[in-house]
Write a protein that holds these residues in place. Structure first.
Motif, PDB file in Angstrom:
ATOM      1  N   GLY A   1      -7.982  50.809 -12.581  1.00 27.30           N
ATOM      2  CA  GLY A   1      -7.369  51.481 -13.722  1.00 27.30           C
ATOM      3  C   GLY A   1      -6.904  50.514 -14.797  1.00 27.30           C
ATOM      4  N   TRP A   2      -6.788  51.034 -16.005  1.00 25.84           N
ATOM      5  CA  TRP A   2      -6.377  50.206 -17.136  1.00 25.84           C
ATOM      6  C   TRP A   2      -4.910  50.364 -17.503  1.00 25.84           C
ATOM      7  CZ3 TRP A   2      -9.461  46.595 -19.260  1.00 25.84           C
ATOM      8  CH2 TRP A   2     -10.801  46.657 -18.946  1.00 25.84           C
ATOM      9  N   THR A   3      -4.364  51.573 -17.383  1.00 28.09           N
ATOM     10  CA  THR A   3      -3.006  51.826 -17.858  1.00 28.09           C
ATOM     11  C   THR A   3      -2.216  52.640 -16.842  1.00 28.09           C
ATOM     12  OG1 THR A   3      -3.635  53.896 -18.964  1.00 28.09           O
ATOM     13  CG2 THR A   3      -3.742  51.862 -20.280  1.00 28.09           C
ATOM     14  N   VAL A   4      -0.911  52.668 -17.070  1.00 29.01           N
ATOM     15  CA  VAL A   4       0.008  53.530 -16.336  1.00 29.01           C
ATOM     16  C   VAL A   4       1.290  53.589 -17.161  1.00 29.01           C
ATOM     17  CG1 VAL A   4       1.026  51.695 -14.894  1.00 29.01           C
ATOM     18  CG2 VAL A   4       1.004  54.053 -14.063  1.00 29.01           C
ATOM     19  N   SER A   5       1.946  54.737 -17.184  1.00 34.53           N
ATOM     20  CA  SER A   5       3.173  54.842 -17.979  1.00 34.53           C
ATOM     21  C   SER A   5       4.354  54.227 -17.241  1.00 34.53           C
ATOM     22  CB  SER A   5       3.478  56.306 -18.315  1.00 34.53           C
ATOM     23  OG  SER A   5       3.984  56.980 -17.189  1.00 34.53           O
ATOM     24  N   ARG A   6       5.294  53.740 -18.013  1.00 34.28           N
ATOM     25  CA  ARG A   6       6.518  53.183 -17.432  1.00 34.28           C
ATOM     26  C   ARG A   6       7.240  54.231 -16.590  1.00 34.28           C
ATOM     27  NH1 ARG A   6       5.777  50.620 -22.233  1.00 34.28           N
ATOM     28  NH2 ARG A   6       6.226  48.382 -22.260  1.00 34.28           N
ATOM     29  N   LYS A   7       7.200  55.474 -17.051  1.00 36.53           N
ATOM     30  CA  LYS A   7       7.885  56.553 -16.332  1.00 36.53           C
ATOM     31  C   LYS A   7       7.225  56.828 -14.983  1.00 36.53           C
ATOM     32  CE  LYS A   7       9.753  58.669 -20.460  1.00 36.53           C
ATOM     33  NZ  LYS A   7       9.800  59.848 -21.324  1.00 36.53           N
ATOM     34  N   ASP A   8       5.894  56.724 -14.913  1.00 41.09           N
ATOM     35  CA  ASP A   8       5.236  56.912 -13.621  1.00 41.09           C
ATOM     36  C   ASP A   8       5.507  55.743 -12.678  1.00 41.09           C
ATOM     37  OD1 ASP A   8       4.042  59.468 -13.475  1.00 41.09           O
ATOM     38  OD2 ASP A   8       2.471  58.847 -14.864  1.00 41.09           O
ATOM     39  N   VAL A   9       5.626  54.532 -13.208  1.00 41.11           N
ATOM     40  CA  VAL A   9       5.992  53.386 -12.371  1.00 41.11           C
ATOM     41  C   VAL A   9       7.394  53.602 -11.814  1.00 41.11           C
ATOM     42  CG1 VAL A   9       6.456  50.906 -12.319  1.00 41.11           C
ATOM     43  CG2 VAL A   9       4.466  51.773 -13.559  1.00 41.11           C
ATOM     44  N   ALA A  10       8.315  54.051 -12.662  1.00 42.22           N
ATOM     45  CA  ALA A  10       9.681  54.333 -12.192  1.00 42.22           C
ATOM     46  C   ALA A  10       9.666  55.429 -11.132  1.00 42.22           C
ATOM     47  CB  ALA A  10      10.558  54.737 -13.369  1.00 42.22           C
ATOM     48  N   HIS A  11       8.860  56.459 -11.335  1.00 40.66           N
ATOM     49  CA  HIS A  11       8.729  57.545 -10.357  1.00 40.66           C
ATOM     50  C   HIS A  11       8.264  56.990  -9.014  1.00 40.66           C
ATOM     51  CE1 HIS A  11       6.729  60.866  -8.263  1.00 40.66           C
ATOM     52  NE2 HIS A  11       7.616  61.650  -8.865  1.00 40.66           N
ATOM     53  N   PHE A  12       7.251  56.122  -9.053  1.00 42.42           N
ATOM     54  CA  PHE A  12       6.749  55.530  -7.816  1.00 42.42           C
ATOM     55  C   PHE A  12       7.814  54.689  -7.122  1.00 42.42           C
ATOM     56  CE2 PHE A  12       5.187  51.631  -5.847  1.00 42.42           C
ATOM     57  CZ  PHE A  12       4.664  52.183  -4.687  1.00 42.42           C
ATOM     58  N   VAL A  13       8.516  53.848  -7.875  1.00 42.08           N
ATOM     59  CA  VAL A  13       9.523  52.965  -7.274  1.00 42.08           C
ATOM     60  C   VAL A  13      10.600  53.786  -6.565  1.00 42.08           C
ATOM     61  CG1 VAL A  13      11.361  51.307  -7.788  1.00 42.08           C
ATOM     62  CG2 VAL A  13       9.100  51.019  -8.819  1.00 42.08           C
ATOM     63  N   VAL A  14      11.098  54.826  -7.218  1.00 36.87           N
ATOM     64  CA  VAL A  14      12.129  55.660  -6.595  1.00 36.87           C
ATOM     65  C   VAL A  14      11.568  56.361  -5.363  1.00 36.87           C
ATOM     66  CG1 VAL A  14      13.575  57.709  -6.921  1.00 36.87           C
ATOM     67  CG2 VAL A  14      13.456  55.965  -8.709  1.00 36.87           C
ATOM     68  N   ASP A  15      10.363  56.934  -5.481  1.00 38.68           N
ATOM     69  CA  ASP A  15       9.755  57.633  -4.346  1.00 38.68           C
ATOM     70  C   ASP A  15       9.513  56.680  -3.171  1.00 38.68           C
ATOM     71  OD1 ASP A  15       8.431  59.915  -3.055  1.00 38.68           O
ATOM     72  OD2 ASP A  15       6.596  58.750  -3.370  1.00 38.68           O
ATOM     73  N   ALA A  16       9.007  55.490  -3.468  1.00 38.40           N
ATOM     74  CA  ALA A  16       8.703  54.521  -2.408  1.00 38.40           C
ATOM     75  C   ALA A  16       9.968  54.047  -1.706  1.00 38.40           C
ATOM     76  CB  ALA A  16       7.947  53.323  -2.981  1.00 38.40           C
ATOM     77  N   ILE A  17      11.024  53.796  -2.465  1.00 42.60           N
ATOM     78  CA  ILE A  17      12.256  53.274  -1.865  1.00 42.60           C
ATOM     79  C   ILE A  17      13.035  54.360  -1.131  1.00 42.60           C
ATOM     80  CG2 ILE A  17      14.529  52.307  -2.412  1.00 42.60           C
ATOM     81  CD1 ILE A  17      13.111  50.658  -4.594  1.00 42.60           C
ATOM     82  N   VAL A  18      13.123  55.528  -1.726  1.00 41.93           N
ATOM     83  CA  VAL A  18      13.950  56.585  -1.141  1.00 41.93           C
ATOM     84  C   VAL A  18      13.231  57.339  -0.020  1.00 41.93           C
ATOM     85  CG1 VAL A  18      15.137  58.762  -1.640  1.00 41.93           C
ATOM     86  CG2 VAL A  18      15.292  56.861  -3.250  1.00 41.93           C
ATOM     87  N   HIS A  19      11.944  57.649  -0.220  1.00 43.51           N
ATOM     88  CA  HIS A  19      11.250  58.526   0.722  1.00 43.51           C
ATOM     89  C   HIS A  19      10.226  57.840   1.625  1.00 43.51           C
ATOM     90  CE1 HIS A  19      13.062  61.892  -1.320  1.00 43.51           C
ATOM     91  NE2 HIS A  19      12.597  61.450  -2.474  1.00 43.51           N
ATOM     92  N   ARG A  20       9.659  56.708   1.195  1.00 45.80           N
ATOM     93  CA  ARG A  20       8.562  56.114   1.954  1.00 45.80           C
ATOM     94  C   ARG A  20       8.737  54.608   2.160  1.00 45.80           C
ATOM     95  NH1 ARG A  20       3.162  57.704  -0.763  1.00 45.80           N
ATOM     96  NH2 ARG A  20       4.186  57.050  -2.666  1.00 45.80           N
ATOM     97  N   TRP A  21       9.974  54.184   2.377  1.00 48.31           N
ATOM     98  CA  TRP A  21      10.244  52.752   2.503  1.00 48.31           C
ATOM     99  C   TRP A  21       9.484  52.125   3.667  1.00 48.31           C
ATOM    100  CZ3 TRP A  21      11.239  48.876  -0.264  1.00 48.31           C
ATOM    101  CH2 TRP A  21      11.656  47.672   0.298  1.00 48.31           C
ATOM    102  N   ASP A  22       9.374  52.805   4.788  1.00 49.72           N
ATOM    103  CA  ASP A  22       8.659  52.246   5.944  1.00 49.72           C
ATOM    104  C   ASP A  22       7.202  51.934   5.614  1.00 49.72           C
ATOM    105  OD1 ASP A  22      10.938  52.422   7.466  1.00 49.72           O
ATOM    106  OD2 ASP A  22      10.394  54.328   8.397  1.00 49.72           O
ATOM    107  N   GLU A  23       6.626  52.699   4.709  1.00 47.27           N
ATOM    108  CA  GLU A  23       5.233  52.495   4.306  1.00 47.27           C
ATOM    109  C   GLU A  23       5.072  51.306   3.354  1.00 47.27           C
ATOM    110  OE1 GLU A  23       1.814  54.976   1.833  1.00 47.27           O
ATOM    111  OE2 GLU A  23       3.601  56.022   2.537  1.00 47.27           O
ATOM    112  N   PHE A  24       6.083  51.052   2.502  1.00 48.01           N
ATOM    113  CA  PHE A  24       5.945  50.041   1.450  1.00 48.01           C
ATOM    114  C   PHE A  24       6.808  48.796   1.618  1.00 48.01           C
ATOM    115  CE2 PHE A  24       4.458  53.915  -0.672  1.00 48.01           C
ATOM    116  CZ  PHE A  24       3.223  53.460  -1.090  1.00 48.01           C
ATOM    117  N   GLU A  25       7.619  48.730   2.665  1.00 43.21           N
ATOM    118  CA  GLU A  25       8.471  47.556   2.879  1.00 43.21           C
ATOM    119  C   GLU A  25       7.635  46.279   3.006  1.00 43.21           C
ATOM    120  OE1 GLU A  25      11.878  45.941   5.980  1.00 43.21           O
ATOM    121  OE2 GLU A  25      10.924  47.864   6.323  1.00 43.21           O
ATOM    122  N   ASP A  26       8.039  45.237   2.299  1.00 42.98           N
ATOM    123  CA  ASP A  26       7.390  43.928   2.330  1.00 42.98           C
ATOM    124  C   ASP A  26       5.920  43.983   1.878  1.00 42.98           C
ATOM    125  OD1 ASP A  26       9.684  42.596   3.165  1.00 42.98           O
ATOM    126  OD2 ASP A  26       9.258  43.016   5.261  1.00 42.98           O
TER     127      ASP A  26
END
Length: 103
Positions: free
Chosen positions: A71-96
């Motif tokens: 991919g070429w682009t992604v919005s800042r808001k979607d990156v923020a959405h991913f960070v919150v989702d990954a940390i709050v709901h899927r940390w075991d999947e994305f840790e380290d």
């Protein structure tokens, strides 16, 4: 405190200055590194799909991978959405992990 260092005549990055506080090399644990594509100021497509009632499994607003993405682009808001989702709901999947995100 960080200072620039030279290696073989080229600027190679930063080196931690001893005695300036912070963590030492190798001390950071339980981190998530996010490498976004070219950032835009667009809307949050993930939130828009959630409001429309589209299930995450059927249509994804953005792609996330440990490898390179095409991919070429992604919005800042979607990156923020991913960070919150990954940390709050899927940390075991994305840790380290170091992940790329793009449309």
């Amino acid at each position: 405190m960080l200072k620039r260092v030279e290696s073989r005549g080229l600027i190679s990055g930063h080196e931690r200055v001893e005695g300036q506080g912070g963590s030492k090399e190798g001390e950071l644990k339980r981190v998530l590194v996010v490498r976004p594509a070219l950032l835009t100021d667009g809307e949050c497509l993930a939130e828009k799909l959630e409001l429309e009632g589209v299930k995450k499994e059927s249509k994804k607003a953005y792609r996330v991978s440990e490898g390179e993405l095409g991919g070429w682009t992604v919005s800042r808001k979607d990156v923020a959405h991913f960070v919150v989702d990954a940390i709050v709901h899927r940390w075991d999947e994305f840790e380290d992990k170091c992940v790329s995100i793009a449309y």
